[in-house]
Design a protein around this motif. Structure first.
Motif, PDB file in Angstrom:
ATOM      1  N   ASN A 213     -12.403  13.655  22.284  1.00 55.37           N
ATOM      2  CA  ASN A 213     -12.424  14.840  21.422  1.00 55.37           C
ATOM      3  C   ASN A 213     -11.061  15.538  21.446  1.00 55.37           C
ATOM      4  N   LEU A 214     -10.887  16.465  20.524  1.00 51.70           N
ATOM      5  CA  LEU A 214      -9.602  17.143  20.356  1.00 51.70           C
ATOM      6  C   LEU A 214      -9.193  17.914  21.608  1.00 51.70           C
ATOM      7  N   GLN A 215     -10.142  18.590  22.233  1.00 52.40           N
ATOM      8  CA  GLN A 215      -9.841  19.379  23.435  1.00 52.40           C
ATOM      9  C   GLN A 215      -9.303  18.480  24.558  1.00 52.40           C
ATOM     10  N   ARG A 216      -9.933  17.350  24.758  1.00 48.80           N
ATOM     11  CA  ARG A 216      -9.486  16.417  25.805  1.00 48.80           C
ATOM     12  C   ARG A 216      -8.117  15.813  25.441  1.00 48.80           C
ATOM     13  N   PHE A 217      -7.946  15.496  24.165  1.00 47.10           N
ATOM     14  CA  PHE A 217      -6.672  14.955  23.693  1.00 47.10           C
ATOM     15  C   PHE A 217      -5.529  15.931  23.954  1.00 47.10           C
ATOM     16  N   VAL A 218      -5.744  17.193  23.593  1.00 48.44           N
ATOM     17  CA  VAL A 218      -4.717  18.224  23.788  1.00 48.44           C
ATOM     18  C   VAL A 218      -4.402  18.378  25.277  1.00 48.44           C
TER      19      VAL A 218
ATOM     20  N   LEU B   1      -7.101   6.690  10.952  1.00 49.08           N
ATOM     21  CA  LEU B   1      -7.784   7.072  12.179  1.00 49.08           C
ATOM     22  C   LEU B   1      -6.737   7.144  13.276  1.00 49.08           C
ATOM     23  N   LEU B   2      -6.898   8.094  14.177  1.00 55.04           N
ATOM     24  CA  LEU B   2      -5.952   8.235  15.276  1.00 55.04           C
ATOM     25  C   LEU B   2      -6.540   7.591  16.522  1.00 55.04           C
ATOM     26  N   ARG B   3      -5.833   6.593  17.038  1.00 54.80           N
ATOM     27  CA  ARG B   3      -6.224   5.967  18.298  1.00 54.80           C
ATOM     28  C   ARG B   3      -5.247   6.440  19.360  1.00 54.80           C
ATOM     29  N   VAL B   4      -5.791   6.890  20.463  1.00 54.48           N
ATOM     30  CA  VAL B   4      -4.999   7.450  21.552  1.00 54.48           C
ATOM     31  C   VAL B   4      -4.984   6.455  22.699  1.00 54.48           C
ATOM     32  N   GLN B   5      -3.783   6.038  23.086  1.00 56.79           N
ATOM     33  CA  GLN B   5      -3.648   5.095  24.193  1.00 56.79           C
ATOM     34  C   GLN B   5      -3.245   5.869  25.436  1.00 56.79           C
ATOM     35  N   SER B   6      -4.068   5.759  26.461  1.00 59.86           N
ATOM     36  CA  SER B   6      -3.818   6.443  27.727  1.00 59.86           C
ATOM     37  C   SER B   6      -4.188   5.498  28.860  1.00 59.86           C
TER      38      SER B   6
ATOM     39  N   VAL C   6     -12.183  12.066  17.982  1.00 63.18           N
ATOM     40  CA  VAL C   6     -13.437  12.437  17.329  1.00 63.18           C
ATOM     41  C   VAL C   6     -13.531  13.955  17.214  1.00 63.18           C
ATOM     42  N   ASP C   7     -14.344  14.421  16.273  1.00 63.28           N
ATOM     43  CA  ASP C   7     -14.531  15.854  16.082  1.00 63.28           C
ATOM     44  C   ASP C   7     -15.644  16.367  17.002  1.00 63.28           C
ATOM     45  N   LYS C   8     -16.032  17.632  16.828  1.00 65.99           N
ATOM     46  CA  LYS C   8     -17.018  18.247  17.716  1.00 65.99           C
ATOM     47  C   LYS C   8     -18.420  17.654  17.542  1.00 65.99           C
ATOM     48  N   HIS C   9     -18.633  16.893  16.467  1.00 69.07           N
ATOM     49  CA  HIS C   9     -19.920  16.246  16.228  1.00 69.07           C
ATOM     50  C   HIS C   9     -19.919  14.782  16.676  1.00 69.07           C
TER      51      HIS C   9
END
Length: 103
Positions: free
Chosen positions: A2-7, A29-34, A42-45
């Motif tokens: 989610n956005l909060q975790r991403f930030v 689509l945004l894929r985050v590699q960590s 993903v959004d809040k839903h």
């Protein structure tokens, strides 16, 4: 992710790379590699966030005052898939994207 975790991970320097994955229909689509693997934003839903452009992604990052992150545009080349001339797997096109400036 989610956005909060991403930030939070971006601010902590835990994001290795962003992949802006281009799909048919003109959205991304945004894929985050960590270190935790590759995850979609993903959004809040819990629905995958659809971005409209690289500018949309820049605006999202600036809105949350995130540090510069390496990013690549990932796009499958439909022509290669249609022609079927090459042997073996067909890798997508991967182009670096500068998220700090628009042009």
């Amino acid at each position: 992710m989610n956005l909060q975790r991403f930030v939070a991970q971006a601010r902590a320097g835990q994001i290795d790379q962003l992949e802006l994955f281009s799909l048919e229909g003109g959205f991304y689509l945004l894929r985050v590699q960590s270190p935790h693997g590759l995850q979609y934003l993903v959004d809040k839903h819990g629905e995958t966030v659809r971005l409209r452009s690289t500018t949309h992604l820049r605006d999202l990052l600036q809105e949350h005052d995130l540090p510069a992150l390496p990013c690549v545009l990932v796009q499958h080349v439909v022509h290669d898939e249609m022609c079927g001339r090459r042997d073996g797997p067909i890798e997508p096109l991967r182009l670096p994207v500068n998220l700090e400036r628009q042009w």
